[in-house]
Motif scaffolding. Structure first.
Motif, short mmCIF file in Angstrom:
data_model
loop_
_atom_site.label_atom_id
_atom_site.label_comp_id
_atom_site.label_asym_id
_atom_site.label_seq_id
_atom_site.Cartn_x
_atom_site.Cartn_y
_atom_site.Cartn_z
N GLN A 45 0.81 -1.21 0.00
CA GLN A 45 0.00 0.00 0.00
C GLN A 45 0.85 1.27 0.00
N THR A 50 1.31 4.20 -5.78
CA THR A 50 0.59 5.39 -5.33
C THR A 50 0.73 6.53 -6.33
N HIS A 94 -13.21 2.25 -3.56
CA HIS A 94 -12.34 2.78 -2.53
C HIS A 94 -12.75 2.33 -1.13
N SER A 95 -13.98 1.89 -0.97
CA SER A 95 -14.48 1.49 0.36
C SER A 95 -15.70 0.61 0.17
N HIS A 227 -10.68 -5.02 4.23
CA HIS A 227 -9.87 -5.03 5.45
C HIS A 227 -10.70 -5.79 6.49
N GLY A 233 -5.71 -4.89 1.79
CA GLY A 233 -5.64 -3.44 1.69
C GLY A 233 -7.00 -2.80 1.91
N ARG A 234 -7.00 -1.62 2.46
CA ARG A 234 -8.25 -0.92 2.72
C ARG A 234 -8.97 -0.64 1.42
N GLY A 235 -10.27 -0.88 1.42
CA GLY A 235 -11.05 -0.60 0.24
C GLY A 235 -12.29 -1.46 0.18
N HIS A 263 -2.33 1.54 -5.36
CA HIS A 263 -1.55 1.05 -4.22
C HIS A 263 -2.44 0.27 -3.26
N ASN A 264 -3.71 0.69 -3.13
CA ASN A 264 -4.63 -0.08 -2.30
C ASN A 264 -5.02 -1.39 -2.98
N GLY A 267 -2.42 -3.76 -2.16
CA GLY A 267 -2.61 -4.30 -0.81
C GLY A 267 -3.68 -5.37 -0.79
N LYS A 268 -4.74 -5.17 -1.57
CA LYS A 268 -5.79 -6.18 -1.67
C LYS A 268 -5.21 -7.48 -2.24
#
Length: 415
Positions: A45, A50, A94-95, A227, A233-235, A263-264, A267-268
């Motif tokens: 991440q 990024t 994104h979330s 997450h 990764g956050r998202g 970048h997220n 992480g995922k």
């Protein structure tokens, strides 16, 4: 782990980062939506991705230089399909909320009808709260749990659906401790020719590990956070059948957001790979075992556990029967002072303000990541009980703080 590169440029931010790392190491993270990702996920991440704009999808970008972004996104998609058995996966939201927005954008028009779980009964803002875009854009009616049992009344849900005739029924929660019977929600949706959106934000990891019923292949759409219990990764993420793939992809981009946070997405991808390891199933099973032990131990201390227990990673406590003069906010503040971090939460039949409600919500994902088991949950319950019983007693707090220190020292984080 250090932040010296940041410190060379911005000592103030480095101080805050060091402080946050220390806070996480020295406290018990029991907010049910929080977890501790691996250093590999954090590194992904914080990577060079990024810097990269990658609007569009793999092989169909609106910018040049996306070959490695394509590689990462394709890995995330492939691993997600393997984890959850989905035909189509979009990993760009994104979330979890933006994942829900993507589904609503794909299937609804302004003024269409949503039937979802009430926030005070365990639902989520993005399911139709009037302060959220859903409540402002769509006509929303909400179902509730039975206040006596704490369980969703599926027959009542079906009757409500037949009377309201929604365009989509949303299942899923942010504070419902029992397993969701997705098949029964689907039956209600079928009865009124509605779509079914299953929001598994909190239980994404539990579903992937097979310790919670899966809505994939049952509901028309499945959304989640990447997450929480999955530790990626956050998202957010959206899963659906191939018949809805094009509509979902168009709704996410350009419908609900611009370029993905690559970048997220990296992480995922890393977190999903970790979740494919057999050890992740053991982790998820321990998360649920820990939550059940915590619920039983708190009940033994006289607390009222909503629904009488839990099937998931979270425990919801109604303080009114045992501590009628103690609000969730008071309990949250007193527990944070001793290093145990959870959140005040509304409960079914809530009589107080949502800003200072009658309950507390505690989760076990992060403590399980630190290697804690049932024995530690008994000790954690003791800390919660003694502090909530005497939130202003300095001696009680000192003993509780020492117990928290002992637990964190025995189970170090990011060492």
């Amino acid at each position: 782990m250090n932040h010296e590169t940041v410190r060379e440029t911005d000592p103030a931010v480095a101080d805050a980062l060091d402080g946050e790392l220390g806070r996480q190491r020295d406290t018990l993270a029991m907010i049910a939506s929080e977890n501790h990702v691996s250093e590999a996920v954090m590194a992904a991440q914080g990577s060079a991705l990024t810097n990269k704009y990658a609007e569009g999808y793999p092989g169909k970008r609106y910018y040049a230089g996306c070959e490695y972004a394509d590689d990462v996104e394709e890995l995330a998609i492939e691993r997600a399909r393997e984890l959850w058995g989905a035909e189509h996966v979009n990993v760009q939201p994104h979330s979890g909320t933006q994942a829900n927005m993507g589904v609503y954008t794909a299937i609804l028009e302004p003024g269409d009808k949503i039937l979802s779980l009430d926030l005070n009964h365990g639902g989520h803002l993005s399911h139709g709260h009037p302060a959220n875009f859903t409540g402002k854009t769509y006509e929303v009616e909400q179902y509730e749990v039975d206040e006596e049992t704490g369980y969703i009344d599926y027959e009542g849900l079906r009757e409500q659906a037949e009377a309201f005739e929604p365009d989509v029924i949303v299942s899923g929660f942010s504070a419902y401790p029992r397993e969701v019977e997705f098949e029964r929600v689907q039956e209600a949706a079928d009865a009124v020719d509605a779509y079914h959106l299953a929001d598994i934000a909190h239980i994404t990891g539990l579903v992937a590990a097979g310790v919670h019923e899966s809505p994939v292949g049952v509901a028309d759409f499945v959304t989640g956070s990447t997450h929480k219990t999955i530790r990626a990764g956050r998202g957010g993420i959206i899963m659906c059948g191939e018949e809805h793939a094009s509509d979902i992809d168009s709704a996410v981009f350009p419908g609900a957001q611009g370029g993905p946070l690559m970048h997220n997405v990296a992480g995922k991808a890393v977190g999903f790979k970790e979740a494919l390891d057999p050890s992740f199933t053991e982790y998820a099973e321990q998360v649920v075992a820990n939550a059940r032990t915590l619920a039983d131990a708190l009940a033994a201390h006289g607390f009222e556990i909503v629904s009488g227990g839990t099937d998931t990673h979270l425990v919801l406590v109604d303080l009114r029967p045992s501590h009628p003069d103690t609000t969730g906010g008071t309990a949250e503040e007193a527990l944070e002072e001793v290093g145990l971090v959870l959140n005040a939460n509304t409960v079914p039949g809530e009589t107080r303000s949502p800003f200072n409600p009658s309950g507390i919500r505690a989760g076990t994902p992060a403590l399980t990541t630190r290697g804690m088991g049932e024995a530690e949950m008994e000790r954690v319950a003791e800390v919660i009980a003694t502090v909530v019983d005497a939130p202003d007693d300095a001696d009680v707090k000192a003993e509780a703080s020492a117990e928290v220190d002992a637990l964190t020292d025995a189970h170090p984080l990011y060492e």
